[in-house]
Design a protein around this motif. Sequence first.
Motif, PDB file in Angstrom:
ATOM      1  N   PRO A 122       1.555 -10.287 -11.550  1.00 58.00           N
ATOM      2  CA  PRO A 122       2.526  -9.643 -10.664  1.00 58.00           C
ATOM      3  C   PRO A 122       3.685 -10.583 -10.364  1.00 58.00           C
ATOM      4  N   ARG A 123       4.875 -10.021 -10.177  1.00 62.70           N
ATOM      5  CA  ARG A 123       6.057 -10.848  -9.934  1.00 62.70           C
ATOM      6  C   ARG A 123       6.691 -10.598  -8.576  1.00 62.70           C
ATOM      7  N   SER A 124       6.037  -9.829  -7.744  1.00 56.19           N
ATOM      8  CA  SER A 124       6.537  -9.604  -6.380  1.00 56.19           C
ATOM      9  C   SER A 124       5.352  -9.263  -5.496  1.00 56.19           C
ATOM     10  N   LEU A 125       5.566  -9.315  -4.183  1.00 57.86           N
ATOM     11  CA  LEU A 125       4.482  -9.009  -3.256  1.00 57.86           C
ATOM     12  C   LEU A 125       3.995  -7.572  -3.427  1.00 57.86           C
ATOM     13  N   ASN A 126       4.928  -6.651  -3.618  1.00 52.82           N
ATOM     14  CA  ASN A 126       4.525  -5.252  -3.800  1.00 52.82           C
ATOM     15  C   ASN A 126       3.741  -5.058  -5.095  1.00 52.82           C
ATOM     16  N   GLN A 127       4.120  -5.781  -6.136  1.00 50.70           N
ATOM     17  CA  GLN A 127       3.355  -5.708  -7.374  1.00 50.70           C
ATOM     18  C   GLN A 127       1.947  -6.270  -7.177  1.00 50.70           C
ATOM     19  N   ARG A 128       1.836  -7.332  -6.415  1.00 50.79           N
ATOM     20  CA  ARG A 128       0.507  -7.891  -6.175  1.00 50.79           C
ATOM     21  C   ARG A 128      -0.347  -6.924  -5.358  1.00 50.79           C
ATOM     22  N   LYS A 129       0.252  -6.287  -4.353  1.00 56.40           N
ATOM     23  CA  LYS A 129      -0.479  -5.284  -3.566  1.00 56.40           C
ATOM     24  C   LYS A 129      -0.935  -4.133  -4.457  1.00 56.40           C
ATOM     25  N   TYR A 130      -0.097  -3.755  -5.403  1.00 55.37           N
ATOM     26  CA  TYR A 130      -0.400  -2.676  -6.330  1.00 55.37           C
ATOM     27  C   TYR A 130      -1.604  -3.030  -7.210  1.00 55.37           C
ATOM     28  N   VAL A 131      -1.566  -4.225  -7.785  1.00 56.13           N
ATOM     29  CA  VAL A 131      -2.656  -4.675  -8.648  1.00 56.13           C
ATOM     30  C   VAL A 131      -3.958  -4.786  -7.853  1.00 56.13           C
ATOM     31  N   GLU A 132      -3.880  -5.351  -6.658  1.00 61.72           N
ATOM     32  CA  GLU A 132      -5.079  -5.484  -5.825  1.00 61.72           C
ATOM     33  C   GLU A 132      -5.596  -4.118  -5.386  1.00 61.72           C
ATOM     34  N   ALA A 133      -4.692  -3.176  -5.137  1.00 60.25           N
ATOM     35  CA  ALA A 133      -5.108  -1.822  -4.758  1.00 60.25           C
ATOM     36  C   ALA A 133      -5.863  -1.158  -5.906  1.00 60.25           C
ATOM     37  N   ILE A 134      -5.396  -1.363  -7.134  1.00 62.20           N
ATOM     38  CA  ILE A 134      -6.072  -0.792  -8.300  1.00 62.20           C
ATOM     39  C   ILE A 134      -7.471  -1.377  -8.442  1.00 62.20           C
ATOM     40  N   GLU A 135      -7.595  -2.661  -8.152  1.00 62.56           N
ATOM     41  CA  GLU A 135      -8.904  -3.305  -8.240  1.00 62.56           C
ATOM     42  C   GLU A 135      -9.871  -2.794  -7.173  1.00 62.56           C
ATOM     43  N   GLN A 136      -9.336  -2.430  -6.012  1.00 65.02           N
ATOM     44  CA  GLN A 136     -10.186  -2.124  -4.863  1.00 65.02           C
ATOM     45  C   GLN A 136     -10.363  -0.634  -4.593  1.00 65.02           C
ATOM     46  N   HIS A 137      -9.525   0.224  -5.177  1.00 69.46           N
ATOM     47  CA  HIS A 137      -9.594   1.656  -4.902  1.00 69.46           C
ATOM     48  C   HIS A 137      -9.755   2.446  -6.197  1.00 69.46           C
ATOM     49  N   ASP A 138     -10.326   3.621  -6.080  1.00 70.68           N
ATOM     50  CA  ASP A 138     -10.531   4.467  -7.254  1.00 70.68           C
ATOM     51  C   ASP A 138      -9.306   5.298  -7.605  1.00 70.68           C
ATOM     52  N   MET A 139      -8.409   5.503  -6.643  1.00 70.81           N
ATOM     53  CA  MET A 139      -7.187   6.266  -6.926  1.00 70.81           C
ATOM     54  C   MET A 139      -6.010   5.589  -6.238  1.00 70.81           C
ATOM     55  N   VAL A 140      -4.980   5.301  -7.038  1.00 69.74           N
ATOM     56  CA  VAL A 140      -3.814   4.593  -6.516  1.00 69.74           C
ATOM     57  C   VAL A 140      -2.548   5.304  -6.992  1.00 69.74           C
ATOM     58  N   PHE A 141      -1.608   5.488  -6.075  1.00 72.05           N
ATOM     59  CA  PHE A 141      -0.291   6.025  -6.413  1.00 72.05           C
ATOM     60  C   PHE A 141       0.713   4.872  -6.388  1.00 72.05           C
TER      61      PHE A 141
END
Length: 342
Positions: A109-128
Motif C-alpha cells: 500500500p502507498r497511502s493510509l487509505n490503501q493500507r486500511k483497504y488491504v487490512e479490511a480485505i484481510e479482516q472482513h469477508d466483504m469489502v467495498f
Amino acid sequence: MRIALEITPNLEPLFGTRDENLRLMEDSLGVRIDLRSDAVHVEGPEDGVARVQRIFQDFEALRRQGVNPHNGELNGMLRLVVADPATTLRAVADAGKQRSAGIKRTVQPRSLNQRKYVEAIEQHDMVFGVGPAGTGKTYLAVAMAVAAVNAKKVSRIVLVRPAVEAGERLGFLPGTLQEKVDPYLRPLYDALYDLLEPERVEKMLEKNSIEVAPLAFMRGRTLNDAFIIMDEAQNTTIEQMKMFLTRMGNNSKAVITGDITQIDLPNPRKSGLVDAINVLDGVEGIEFCHFEDCDVVRHALVQRIVRAYESAKPQQQELPLEGAIEVDVPIEEQRLTTVKPQ
C-alpha cells in the motif's frame, strides 16, 4: 536536537529522485535535513529526529537483507511511516513481503487509505472500495486475491464486471463467452499479468482457478471457496447489486470496487453501488473503504486531473445548457420513443 548520520552506499537510494524522500520527511516530521558530502545532518524536535534516525536505520537493514524497493514503492512506504508514529519501515516491508509470497511484484500500500483497504480485505469477508480512478482499488483487490490463492485460503478467483451496454449488444461480440466479456475485464487481466507470470495466468484460466463470470449470468449461482471481485460496480443496477451480493458461499470473500463519479447508467440515481453504500452501512461483516484524490498512485498528473474535475463540478452543475429545457422522461418511455421521418 541535532544529529549527524553517516552516508553509506546502502543509504543513497533512500533520498529519492531530487531528494524527494528527504523533503517528505522534512515536511511531515517537522525537521530540517541537510545533505552533506559525507553525512546527513538532521535538526528539529526530538521525536521527529528520532523517527528520521529510525527510518535510516531500518532502510539500511533492509538493504543488507536484499530488500530494494524501487523509488515509487519506497516513497509510498515512507508516506505510511511518517503518517503513523506506530509504524516502522521494517514493519511495512515485512507486511508487504508476507502478502507477496508467490507474486513477482511486492504488494505494498502507498497511502493510509490503501493500507486500511488491504487490512479490511484481510479482516472482513466483504469489502467495498469506493473512490476515484488511479487509487489502486482494483489492483490491490486482485493482488489480495492472488495472495489468498497462493496461501490456499481459497481455491479460485472469480472476476466480475458489468457490461454497461448489457444484454443484447454483448451477444453480438464474436467468439466464446470469455472472449465476449474480455474487453470489459481487461483492467482485471492487466493486474493479473502484472502480478503473475503469463504462463501461470493462462494455466489458472485453463483450470478454472481464475473464472470470468459475466454479471448477467450470475443469478442462481453460489460461489464457495472463492475470492470474488466485482469491478466498476457503479454501473450495476440496484437489482444487479443485490443479486451479486447474495451469491457468496462458504469460505468466500468479496471485494466490490467502483467510482460513484463515473456512473454510465442512463439514470445515475439507480446505481447499485450508491444504493449499497446507503443500505449496507453499519451491517456487521461489511467494510467500506473510501479513497480520495490524495490516494491516486498513477502518474502525478492523474491526481491533479481528479482534483481539477472535482473543483469544477459545482460550477458545471450551476451552469444550465443554453436553450435547454429539462424534461424528466421515464427510462421506459425513452426506450419506446421513435423518431418519425419528416
